[in-house]
Design a protein around this motif. Structure first.
Motif, PDB file in Angstrom:
ATOM      1  N   ILE A 149       0.816  -1.211   0.000  1.00  0.00           N
ATOM      2  CA  ILE A 149       0.000   0.000   0.000  1.00  0.00           C
ATOM      3  C   ILE A 149       0.853   1.266   0.000  1.00  0.00           C
ATOM      4  O   ILE A 149       0.687   2.129  -0.852  1.00  0.00           O
ATOM      5  N   LEU A 150       1.764   1.381   0.941  1.00  0.00           N
ATOM      6  CA  LEU A 150       2.535   2.620   1.086  1.00  0.00           C
ATOM      7  C   LEU A 150       3.815   2.649   0.259  1.00  0.00           C
ATOM      8  O   LEU A 150       4.498   3.665   0.201  1.00  0.00           O
ATOM      9  N   LYS A 151       4.159   1.534  -0.340  1.00  0.00           N
ATOM     10  CA  LYS A 151       5.347   1.442  -1.204  1.00  0.00           C
ATOM     11  C   LYS A 151       6.646   1.739  -0.455  1.00  0.00           C
ATOM     12  O   LYS A 151       7.611   2.222  -1.034  1.00  0.00           O
ATOM     13  N   ARG A 152       6.683   1.424   0.846  1.00  0.00           N
ATOM     14  CA  ARG A 152       7.905   1.625   1.627  1.00  0.00           C
ATOM     15  C   ARG A 152       8.871   0.469   1.368  1.00  0.00           C
ATOM     16  O   ARG A 152       8.468  -0.686   1.362  1.00  0.00           O
ATOM     17  N   PRO A 153      10.151   0.774   1.179  1.00  0.00           N
ATOM     18  CA  PRO A 153      11.118  -0.290   0.911  1.00  0.00           C
ATOM     19  C   PRO A 153      11.431  -1.121   2.161  1.00  0.00           C
ATOM     20  O   PRO A 153      11.434  -0.606   3.285  1.00  0.00           O
ATOM     21  N   TYR A 154      11.685  -2.395   1.930  1.00  0.00           N
ATOM     22  CA  TYR A 154      12.144  -3.294   2.984  1.00  0.00           C
ATOM     23  C   TYR A 154      12.994  -4.376   2.349  1.00  0.00           C
ATOM     24  O   TYR A 154      12.946  -4.603   1.143  1.00  0.00           O
ATOM     25  N   TRP A 165      13.794 -12.793   7.562  1.00  0.00           N
ATOM     26  CA  TRP A 165      13.778 -11.586   8.375  1.00  0.00           C
ATOM     27  C   TRP A 165      13.367 -10.440   7.475  1.00  0.00           C
ATOM     28  O   TRP A 165      13.876 -10.284   6.358  1.00  0.00           O
ATOM     29  N   ARG A 166      12.435  -9.616   7.946  1.00  0.00           N
ATOM     30  CA  ARG A 166      11.986  -8.444   7.194  1.00  0.00           C
ATOM     31  C   ARG A 166      12.456  -7.202   7.927  1.00  0.00           C
ATOM     32  O   ARG A 166      12.000  -6.921   9.042  1.00  0.00           O
ATOM     33  N   LEU A 167      13.362  -6.475   7.314  1.00  0.00           N
ATOM     34  CA  LEU A 167      13.880  -5.244   7.895  1.00  0.00           C
ATOM     35  C   LEU A 167      13.391  -4.065   7.052  1.00  0.00           C
ATOM     36  O   LEU A 167      13.613  -4.030   5.839  1.00  0.00           O
ATOM     37  N   SER A 168      12.707  -3.132   7.699  1.00  0.00           N
ATOM     38  CA  SER A 168      12.115  -1.988   7.012  1.00  0.00           C
ATOM     39  C   SER A 168      13.114  -0.847   6.920  1.00  0.00           C
ATOM     40  O   SER A 168      13.912  -0.615   7.830  1.00  0.00           O
ATOM     41  N   LYS A 169      13.009  -0.104   5.839  1.00  0.00           N
ATOM     42  CA  LYS A 169      13.856   1.083   5.639  1.00  0.00           C
ATOM     43  C   LYS A 169      13.493   2.124   6.687  1.00  0.00           C
ATOM     44  O   LYS A 169      12.329   2.338   6.971  1.00  0.00           O
ATOM     45  N   PHE A 170      14.513   2.765   7.282  1.00  0.00           N
ATOM     46  CA  PHE A 170      14.262   3.862   8.221  1.00  0.00           C
ATOM     47  C   PHE A 170      13.463   4.933   7.509  1.00  0.00           C
ATOM     48  O   PHE A 170      13.737   5.251   6.356  1.00  0.00           O
TER      49      PHE A 170
END
Length: 137
Positions: A114-119, A130-135
């Motif tokens: 939805i928000l298109k945030r990188p991870y 492991w899923r690590l989200s971009k700061f």
């Protein structure tokens, strides 16, 4: 001695114990993997580097330790607040990171639906990811 001084001493002893345990675990890293532990601002930082990829940093000292990759991606992990829980998390996580760094597996970049945030997804040896989200700033 004021109450805050007792609390500060207790926190400092706790962090020193976490750092000491981290140093013992880091001393057992396989060849090619290097690490170090330090106390900064009320937390213990454990850096782990290998022959490939960027560095991982574990941020310990509370109920939600952080796994950070390349100072850009983060995953929070909920654990108990005792020293035993910190040490268990540290042992398992350092071992998994060392194995990943020595493997030929690579993280893959994705974007949230939805928000298109990188991870980043890290395929681990046990079959989990492991899923690590971009700061976000």
């Amino acid at each position: 001695m004021p109450m805050t001084a007792h609390r500060d001493d207790a926190v400092r002893r706790y962090l020193l114990e976490v750092q000491h345990e981290a140093d013992k675990i880091l001393a057992t890293l396989p060849e090619g993997i290097h690490g170090g532990a330090s106390i900064e601002g009320g937390q213990v930082y454990v850096d782990i580097r290998g022959p490939r990829l960027k560095a991982f940093t574990l941020v310990l000292g509370g109920e939600a330790p952080e796994i950070v990759y390349d100072a850009s991606y983060i995953q929070l992990c909920l654990i108990g607040e005792g020293i035993a829980e910190q040490v268990e998390f540290l042992q398992e996580t350092v071992s998994a990171i060392a194995e990943f760094l020595l493997s030929d597996r690579l993280p893959t970049q994705h974007h949230s639906w939805i928000l298109k945030r990188p991870y980043l997804l890290f395929p681990m040896a046990d079959g989990t990811q492991w899923r690590l989200s971009k700061f976000t700033k």
